[in-house]
Motif scaffolding. Structure first.
Motif, PDB file in Angstrom:
ATOM      1  N   LYS A 131       0.835  -1.205   0.000  1.00 45.92           N
ATOM      2  CA  LYS A 131       0.000   0.000   0.000  1.00 45.92           C
ATOM      3  C   LYS A 131       0.871   1.258   0.000  1.00 45.92           C
ATOM      4  O   LYS A 131       0.585   2.212  -0.714  1.00 45.92           O
ATOM      5  N   ALA A 132       1.944   1.246   0.777  1.00 47.35           N
ATOM      6  CA  ALA A 132       2.859   2.392   0.813  1.00 47.35           C
ATOM      7  C   ALA A 132       3.492   2.609  -0.552  1.00 47.35           C
ATOM      8  O   ALA A 132       3.638   3.745  -1.012  1.00 47.35           O
ATOM      9  N   LYS A 133       3.860   1.520  -1.230  1.00 43.38           N
ATOM     10  CA  LYS A 133       4.455   1.619  -2.563  1.00 43.38           C
ATOM     11  C   LYS A 133       3.445   2.215  -3.546  1.00 43.38           C
ATOM     12  O   LYS A 133       3.780   3.099  -4.338  1.00 43.38           O
ATOM     13  N   GLN A 134       2.203   1.736  -3.493  1.00 39.75           N
ATOM     14  CA  GLN A 134       1.164   2.265  -4.384  1.00 39.75           C
ATOM     15  C   GLN A 134       0.924   3.744  -4.103  1.00 39.75           C
ATOM     16  O   GLN A 134       0.780   4.538  -5.029  1.00 39.75           O
ATOM     17  N   ASN A 135       0.895   4.122  -2.835  1.00 40.52           N
ATOM     18  CA  ASN A 135       0.688   5.526  -2.475  1.00 40.52           C
ATOM     19  C   ASN A 135       1.827   6.395  -2.972  1.00 40.52           C
ATOM     20  O   ASN A 135       1.602   7.494  -3.474  1.00 40.52           O
ATOM     21  N   SER A 136       3.059   5.912  -2.846  1.00 41.66           N
ATOM     22  CA  SER A 136       4.200   6.714  -3.310  1.00 41.66           C
ATOM     23  C   SER A 136       4.194   6.818  -4.830  1.00 41.66           C
ATOM     24  O   SER A 136       4.555   7.854  -5.378  1.00 41.66           O
ATOM     25  N   GLU A 137       3.775   5.764  -5.523  1.00 38.33           N
ATOM     26  CA  GLU A 137       3.673   5.824  -6.982  1.00 38.33           C
ATOM     27  C   GLU A 137       2.592   6.817  -7.402  1.00 38.33           C
ATOM     28  O   GLU A 137       2.774   7.568  -8.345  1.00 38.33           O
ATOM     29  N   ASN A 138       1.481   6.825  -6.690  1.00 39.03           N
ATOM     30  CA  ASN A 138       0.392   7.761  -6.991  1.00 39.03           C
ATOM     31  C   ASN A 138       0.826   9.199  -6.743  1.00 39.03           C
ATOM     32  O   ASN A 138       0.519  10.090  -7.527  1.00 39.03           O
ATOM     33  N   VAL A 139       1.549   9.424  -5.674  1.00 36.07           N
ATOM     34  CA  VAL A 139       2.008  10.775  -5.342  1.00 36.07           C
ATOM     35  C   VAL A 139       2.991  11.255  -6.402  1.00 36.07           C
ATOM     36  O   VAL A 139       2.889  12.370  -6.891  1.00 36.07           O
ATOM     37  N   SER A 140       3.943  10.410  -6.798  1.00 36.43           N
ATOM     38  CA  SER A 140       4.931  10.837  -7.784  1.00 36.43           C
ATOM     39  C   SER A 140       4.295  11.022  -9.159  1.00 36.43           C
ATOM     40  O   SER A 140       4.657  11.936  -9.886  1.00 36.43           O
ATOM     41  N   SER A 141       3.311  10.201  -9.528  1.00 39.74           N
ATOM     42  CA  SER A 141       2.651  10.407 -10.822  1.00 39.74           C
ATOM     43  C   SER A 141       1.780  11.664 -10.784  1.00 39.74           C
ATOM     44  O   SER A 141       1.709  12.394 -11.766  1.00 39.74           O
ATOM     45  N   ASN A 142       1.178  11.956  -9.667  1.00 35.77           N
ATOM     46  CA  ASN A 142       0.390  13.191  -9.527  1.00 35.77           C
ATOM     47  C   ASN A 142       1.300  14.409  -9.550  1.00 35.77           C
ATOM     48  O   ASN A 142       0.973  15.433 -10.139  1.00 35.77           O
ATOM     49  N   ALA A 143       2.456  14.315  -8.920  1.00 35.88           N
ATOM     50  CA  ALA A 143       3.400  15.438  -8.901  1.00 35.88           C
ATOM     51  C   ALA A 143       3.918  15.703 -10.306  1.00 35.88           C
ATOM     52  O   ALA A 143       4.031  16.850 -10.723  1.00 35.88           O
ATOM     53  N   THR A 144       4.207  14.668 -11.048  1.00 34.17           N
ATOM     54  CA  THR A 144       4.694  14.820 -12.421  1.00 34.17           C
ATOM     55  C   THR A 144       3.620  15.460 -13.286  1.00 34.17           C
ATOM     56  O   THR A 144       3.884  16.387 -14.051  1.00 34.17           O
ATOM     57  N   THR A 145       2.399  15.003 -13.138  1.00 35.68           N
ATOM     58  CA  THR A 145       1.289  15.558 -13.909  1.00 35.68           C
ATOM     59  C   THR A 145       1.056  17.024 -13.557  1.00 35.68           C
ATOM     60  O   THR A 145       0.876  17.852 -14.420  1.00 35.68           O
ATOM     61  N   THR A 146       1.131  17.342 -12.286  1.00 36.76           N
ATOM     62  CA  THR A 146       0.905  18.708 -11.828  1.00 36.76           C
ATOM     63  C   THR A 146       2.010  19.633 -12.324  1.00 36.76           C
ATOM     64  O   THR A 146       1.742  20.734 -12.787  1.00 36.76           O
TER      65      THR A 146
END
Length: 65
Positions: A43-58
């Motif tokens: 879950k932590a890995k998925q959350n960190s992947e989501n955060v980094s993909s959101n940061a890249t998109t933003t």
């Protein structure tokens, strides 16, 4: 109340049965701890992947005022 038959009465566990039960419970507990750790890390890995993909998109999107 009537007396219970010998088949329906509880009995004390033998020393061997207690040892087997303790071993089984220890194995089950170890498995549960490992499974919870695995799920937490996944879950932590998925959350960190989501955060980094959101940061890249933003970061790549143009900012408007």
């Amino acid at each position: 109340m009537g007396s219970l038959s010998s088949e329906s009465r509880a009995r004390l566990l033998t020393v061997e049965e207690k040892q087997n039960l303790r071993r089984d419970m220890a194995e089950s507990s170890a498995w549960a701890r490992a499974e919870l750790k695995r799920r937490y890390e996944e879950k932590a890995k998925q959350n960190s992947e989501n955060v980094s993909s959101n940061a890249t998109t933003t970061e790549s999107s143009p900012k408007t005022l």
